[in-house]
Design a protein around this motif. Sequence first.
Motif, PDB file in Angstrom:
ATOM      1  N   MET A   1       0.981  -1.296  -0.359  1.00 11.99           N
ATOM      2  CA  MET A   1       0.259  -0.367   0.552  1.00 11.99           C
ATOM      3  C   MET A   1       0.820   0.974   0.258  1.00 11.99           C
ATOM      4  O   MET A   1       0.285   2.034  -0.788  1.00 11.99           O
ATOM      5  CB  MET A   1      -1.058  -0.051   1.166  1.00 11.99           C
ATOM      6  N   ILE A   2       1.558   0.831   0.509  1.00 10.70           N
ATOM      7  CA  ILE A   2       2.572   2.458   1.273  1.00 10.70           C
ATOM      8  C   ILE A   2       3.665   2.374  -0.449  1.00 10.70           C
ATOM      9  O   ILE A   2       3.672   3.192  -0.723  1.00 10.70           O
ATOM     10  CB  ILE A   2       3.769   1.847   2.192  1.00 10.70           C
ATOM     11  N   GLN A  52      -0.761  -8.708 -12.366  1.00 12.88           N
ATOM     12  CA  GLN A  52      -0.639  -8.699 -10.789  1.00 12.88           C
ATOM     13  C   GLN A  52      -1.392  -9.095 -10.506  1.00 12.88           C
ATOM     14  O   GLN A  52      -0.579  -9.576  -9.131  1.00 12.88           O
ATOM     15  CB  GLN A  52       0.022  -7.241 -10.628  1.00 12.88           C
ATOM     16  N   ALA A  53      -2.278  -9.114 -10.170  1.00 19.16           N
ATOM     17  CA  ALA A  53      -3.898  -9.059  -9.653  1.00 19.16           C
ATOM     18  C   ALA A  53      -3.882 -10.889  -9.343  1.00 19.16           C
ATOM     19  O   ALA A  53      -3.773 -11.904  -8.814  1.00 19.16           O
ATOM     20  CB  ALA A  53      -5.049  -8.770 -10.267  1.00 19.16           C
ATOM     21  N   LYS A  54      -3.885 -11.357 -11.179  1.00 22.45           N
ATOM     22  CA  LYS A  54      -3.447 -12.683 -11.024  1.00 22.45           C
ATOM     23  C   LYS A  54      -2.646 -13.518 -10.892  1.00 22.45           C
ATOM     24  O   LYS A  54      -2.641 -14.215 -10.466  1.00 22.45           O
ATOM     25  CB  LYS A  54      -3.503 -12.980 -12.890  1.00 22.45           C
ATOM     26  N   ASP A  55      -1.403 -13.208 -10.647  1.00 19.87           N
ATOM     27  CA  ASP A  55      -0.089 -14.063 -10.143  1.00 19.87           C
ATOM     28  C   ASP A  55      -0.045 -13.934  -8.386  1.00 19.87           C
ATOM     29  O   ASP A  55       0.013 -14.628  -8.416  1.00 19.87           O
ATOM     30  CB  ASP A  55       0.911 -12.960  -9.992  1.00 19.87           C
ATOM     31  N   SER A  57      -3.011 -13.921  -7.074  1.00 17.19           N
ATOM     32  CA  SER A  57      -4.227 -15.007  -6.626  1.00 17.19           C
ATOM     33  C   SER A  57      -3.292 -16.521  -7.082  1.00 17.19           C
ATOM     34  O   SER A  57      -3.605 -16.762  -5.837  1.00 17.19           O
ATOM     35  CB  SER A  57      -5.863 -14.874  -7.422  1.00 17.19           C
ATOM     36  N   ASN A  58      -2.152 -16.673  -7.671  1.00 18.26           N
ATOM     37  CA  ASN A  58      -1.984 -17.707  -7.794  1.00 18.26           C
ATOM     38  C   ASN A  58      -0.931 -18.241  -6.891  1.00 18.26           C
ATOM     39  O   ASN A  58      -0.519 -19.233  -6.012  1.00 18.26           O
ATOM     40  CB  ASN A  58      -0.974 -18.088  -9.082  1.00 18.26           C
ATOM     41  N   LYS A  59      -0.034 -16.630  -6.210  1.00 18.57           N
ATOM     42  CA  LYS A  59       0.704 -17.019  -5.212  1.00 18.57           C
ATOM     43  C   LYS A  59      -0.279 -17.411  -4.065  1.00 18.57           C
ATOM     44  O   LYS A  59       0.296 -18.033  -2.658  1.00 18.57           O
ATOM     45  CB  LYS A  59       1.477 -15.850  -4.595  1.00 18.57           C
ATOM     46  N   PHE A  60      -1.445 -16.278  -3.388  1.00 18.57           N
ATOM     47  CA  PHE A  60      -2.804 -17.256  -1.880  1.00 18.57           C
ATOM     48  C   PHE A  60      -2.546 -18.717  -2.391  1.00 18.57           C
ATOM     49  O   PHE A  60      -2.950 -19.061  -1.319  1.00 18.57           O
ATOM     50  CB  PHE A  60      -3.724 -16.441  -2.591  1.00 18.57           C
ATOM     51  N   VAL A  61      -2.722 -18.790  -3.829  1.00 21.61           N
ATOM     52  CA  VAL A  61      -2.917 -20.244  -3.610  1.00 21.61           C
ATOM     53  C   VAL A  61      -1.539 -21.679  -3.179  1.00 21.61           C
ATOM     54  O   VAL A  61      -2.681 -22.068  -3.029  1.00 21.61           O
ATOM     55  CB  VAL A  61      -3.686 -20.862  -4.829  1.00 21.61           C
ATOM     56  N   LEU A  62      -0.811 -21.009  -3.940  1.00 20.93           N
ATOM     57  CA  LEU A  62       0.453 -21.687  -3.193  1.00 20.93           C
ATOM     58  C   LEU A  62       0.787 -21.624  -1.615  1.00 20.93           C
ATOM     59  O   LEU A  62       1.448 -21.967  -1.517  1.00 20.93           O
ATOM     60  CB  LEU A  62       1.345 -21.114  -3.823  1.00 20.93           C
ATOM     61  N   GLY A  63      -0.187 -20.450  -0.687  1.00 16.87           N
ATOM     62  CA  GLY A  63       0.119 -20.639   0.004  1.00 16.87           C
ATOM     63  C   GLY A  63       1.295 -18.921   0.489  1.00 16.87           C
ATOM     64  O   GLY A  63       1.726 -19.324   1.733  1.00 16.87           O
ATOM     65  N   GLU A  64       1.702 -18.070  -0.455  1.00 23.22           N
ATOM     66  CA  GLU A  64       3.095 -17.383  -0.209  1.00 23.22           C
ATOM     67  C   GLU A  64       2.179 -16.473   0.001  1.00 23.22           C
ATOM     68  O   GLU A  64       3.257 -15.281   0.926  1.00 23.22           O
ATOM     69  CB  GLU A  64       3.765 -17.507  -1.498  1.00 23.22           C
ATOM     70  N   ASP A  68      -5.115 -10.343   2.303  1.00 22.97           N
ATOM     71  CA  ASP A  68      -5.542  -8.861   2.287  1.00 22.97           C
ATOM     72  C   ASP A  68      -4.505  -8.273   1.352  1.00 22.97           C
ATOM     73  O   ASP A  68      -5.116  -7.573   0.229  1.00 22.97           O
ATOM     74  CB  ASP A  68      -4.710  -8.237   3.504  1.00 22.97           C
ATOM     75  N   GLU A  69      -3.164  -8.943   0.713  1.00 20.57           N
ATOM     76  CA  GLU A  69      -2.309  -8.408  -0.810  1.00 20.57           C
ATOM     77  C   GLU A  69      -3.420  -8.980  -1.276  1.00 20.57           C
ATOM     78  O   GLU A  69      -3.464  -8.214  -2.748  1.00 20.57           O
ATOM     79  CB  GLU A  69      -1.683  -9.470  -0.250  1.00 20.57           C
ATOM     80  N   VAL A  70      -3.603  -9.821  -1.944  1.00 18.20           N
ATOM     81  CA  VAL A  70      -4.977 -10.435  -2.858  1.00 18.20           C
ATOM     82  C   VAL A  70      -5.241  -9.369  -3.165  1.00 18.20           C
ATOM     83  O   VAL A  70      -5.668  -9.127  -4.699  1.00 18.20           O
ATOM     84  CB  VAL A  70      -5.108 -11.719  -2.820  1.00 18.20           C
ATOM     85  N   MET A  71      -6.636  -9.582  -1.898  1.00 18.80           N
ATOM     86  CA  MET A  71      -7.836  -8.357  -2.256  1.00 18.80           C
ATOM     87  C   MET A  71      -7.538  -7.012  -2.768  1.00 18.80           C
ATOM     88  O   MET A  71      -8.018  -6.304  -3.597  1.00 18.80           O
ATOM     89  CB  MET A  71      -8.970  -7.986  -1.122  1.00 18.80           C
ATOM     90  N   ILE A  72      -6.163  -6.038  -1.919  1.00 17.94           N
ATOM     91  CA  ILE A  72      -6.171  -5.247  -2.566  1.00 17.94           C
ATOM     92  C   ILE A  72      -4.989  -5.191  -3.876  1.00 17.94           C
ATOM     93  O   ILE A  72      -6.197  -4.347  -4.913  1.00 17.94           O
ATOM     94  CB  ILE A  72      -4.107  -4.908  -1.430  1.00 17.94           C
ATOM     95  N   SER A  73      -4.270  -5.965  -4.228  1.00 16.00           N
ATOM     96  CA  SER A  73      -4.196  -5.598  -5.964  1.00 16.00           C
ATOM     97  C   SER A  73      -4.994  -6.393  -6.657  1.00 16.00           C
ATOM     98  O   SER A  73      -5.092  -5.509  -7.900  1.00 16.00           O
ATOM     99  CB  SER A  73      -3.308  -7.236  -6.130  1.00 16.00           C
TER     100      SER A  73
END
Length: 103
Positions: A1-2, A52-55, A57-64, A68-73
């Motif tokens: 965000m910053i 970047q948003a797609k990436d 969400s893919n990282k979220f699926v992998l648990g990385e 909140d970061e996915v939703m902001i993106s």
Amino acid sequence: MIQNISNGVQAVQQLAMKPTSSEVSSTPANSMESFGSYLEDALNKVADQEQQAKDMSNKFVLGEVNIDEVMISSQQALLSLQLTTQVRNKVIEAYQEIMRTQI
């Protein structure tokens, strides 16, 4: 965000440092070229945000990353796309109005 806020501040600073139209001799061809490149850059940035948003969400699926970061993106990408759509609609409306004008 910053980081996004600091990127926005840097973009404003770069715009402020650009020479004004009185400092640059512009012809209609030069202005069309600069507008075209500006428009292309803006569309590329929107596409980059969507990627970047797609990436994210893919990282979220992998648990990385966290949710909140996915939703902001994804919200940033959505807002950019909505802004682009609204600008396109206004340009089309202006063009249609010009075409309706009788000379």
